[in-house]
Scaffold this active site. Structure first.
Site, short mmCIF file in Angstrom:
data_model
loop_
_atom_site.label_atom_id
_atom_site.label_comp_id
_atom_site.label_asym_id
_atom_site.label_seq_id
_atom_site.Cartn_x
_atom_site.Cartn_y
_atom_site.Cartn_z
N CYS A 71 49.11 50.17 33.53
CA CYS A 71 48.67 49.38 34.81
C CYS A 71 48.00 48.15 34.48
O CYS A 71 48.26 47.07 35.07
CB CYS A 71 47.51 50.30 35.51
N ASN A 388 49.92 46.65 43.95
CA ASN A 388 49.72 47.72 43.12
C ASN A 388 51.03 47.95 42.11
O ASN A 388 51.87 46.95 42.15
CB ASN A 388 49.84 49.43 43.53
#
Length: 447
Positions: A71, A388
């Site tokens: 991420c 995201n």
């Protein structure tokens, strides 16, 4: 009289009280045939389901990290791609190769951990010392903003179109598991070797042998990174462009360069061991030996929020780290502490004092994303727009909402340009950082 053991009498009393309460009967029936969070989901958060924001930075489509813990790489790459896309007026999908950066992160990180083990061995550490145990938990996919900076400054970047994903970069468990086995075997051999002859040179010979194995594993899994490429793109006027013979380093230097050094890691750590307007480092959080250490400037939350909003107002998205393991509706794409009501049912709240949540392992950073917008009413933020990296099938085409109450409780870090810091904060960056233990909660994003 105080009861040390849990007596049958106490259990029987609890049973009788439970059976007298019809609320628990209803809950028991609901929980017996429904997923846990579905039973406690609340629809009372109407305001924080509106994907409309008073400040909304235009961004490219979301990315997808698949079954990996990259991420921090995806979100940091999204910051850089917006800079490049604006400079070149790029149209449509454009991504920086996350696989390229993850590849070099892995081989650098295993070298970093091997070097750390050698240092501990030379200092007389035992195999069961806490720091050794921490290192032998293994190398994961995680990382920090500054770790990303060190990688791209050393190796450069390239478009995803010239170095895409593989099955193994999309799902990293297998390669990580094998390489962590190699790490522990290296540790066993290194401890044994140093005990027998106290020769550090033999440990470095062992590390070189081990690093070759790591290199072979990740090159086989992630691919051979390009050393040169042609950069092709179409701008918003539908004009085709091509730049030939670029290297990853030249590409980075041309389109990002010194801009990367303008960002500062700002944290909100309200625990008693962290003073505001001081800098902190966490031992063994890093990847590139010889690179700049991961350093955080601690500020109070209102100040961090103020800096984030200032950066958004100037049309620049914000990389940030948070805990997203609670109060999340992944389908709707909402994080809000009122999304699930456990208190009415059981009198148990997952949210309490932020410092206590950090000190007592209730919360820690586990995910990095980008803030791309905020809705402000009466000069106060009420909800945040989040880019995201879980694909475009959830939320609003992959974009999420984070309610202000959740934001305050579970957001811990942001990469802020130094022009948004005040004089006292800039001065604090010049001070000697406090070194925190490897297991400090502000190191968890790098796990």
């Amino acid at each position: 009289m105080k009861e040390k053991e849990l007596s049958l009498k106490t259990i029987d009393a609890n049973r009788k009280a439970y059976l007298r309460n019809d609320k628990y009967k209803v809950l028991r029936h609901a929980l017996s045939s429904n997923p846990f969070n579905d039973v406690f989901a609340s629809k009372d958060i109407v305001e924080n389901t509106n994907f409309t924001f008073s400040i909304d930075v235009e961004t490219l489509p979301v990315t997808n990290q698949r079954r990996s813990g990259r991420c921090w790489i995806f979100s940091a790459s999204n910051v850089l791609r917006e800079i490049i896309a604006k400079k070149l007026n790029i149209k449509g999908q454009f991504e920086i190769s996350q696989n390229f950066i993850a590849y070099y992160d892995k081989i650098e990180k295993y070298n970093y951990f091997a070097e750390s083990l050698i240092e501990l061995i030379s200092q007389g550490a035992k195999h069961d010392d806490r720091k050794v145990e921490f290192l032998l938990r293994g190398v994961g996919d995680g990382g920090q903003w500054q770790m990303y900076v060190e990688l791209v400054k050393k190796y450069g970047i390239c478009p995803k179109s010239v170095f895409g994903e593989t099955a193994q970069s999309n799902e990293t468990m297998g390669s990580s598991k094998l390489c962590n086995s190699a790490l522990r075997k290296f540790a066993a051999d290194a401890f044994r070797s140093y005990k027998e002859n106290k020769n550090l040179n033999k440990l470095y010979e062992l590390k070189e042998e081990y690093n070759k194995k790591i290199y072979n594993i990740f090159t086989s899994c992630f691919g051979v990174p390009p050393t040169s490429f042609d950069f092709e793109y179409v701008d918003k006027d539908n004009v085709y462009h091509i730049e030939k013979g670029l290297t990853p380093k030249k590409f980075f230097d041309k389109y990002i360069g010194k801009t990367i050094d303008e960002y500062v890691s700002v944290i909100n750590g309200p625990t008693s061991d962290k003073k505001y307007n001081k800098t902190y480092q966490i031992e063994y959080v890093g990847n590139v030996i010889g690179g700049k250490p991961v350093t955080h400037l601690n500020v109070d939350f209102d100040r961090m929020e103020e800096m984030i909003i200032s950066q958004l107002k100037d049309g620049e998205i914000v990389w940030f780290g948070s805990d997203v393991g609670k109060f999340g509706d992944r389908i709707a794409g909402i994080w809000d502490i009122d999304s699930f009501d456990y208190v009415s049912a059981f009198g148990v709240d997952e949210v309490f004092d932020k410092a206590d949540m950090l000190d007592f392992y209730q919360s820690a950073m586990g995910h990095a994303m980008c803030i791309t917008g905020v809705d402000i009413k009466d000069d106060k933020p009420v909800r945040w727009k989040i880019e995201n990296s879980w694909g475009d099938q959830s939320g609003d085409k992959g974009y999420y909402i984070m309610g202000e109450s959740f934001f305050r409780a579970f957001v811990y870090q942001a990469a802020i340009k130094n022009k948004y810091l005040n004089k006292a904060e800039l001065k604090a960056l010049e001070g000697k950082p406090v070194l925190l233990a490897p297991w400090d909660p502000f190191g968890t994003l790098a796990d």
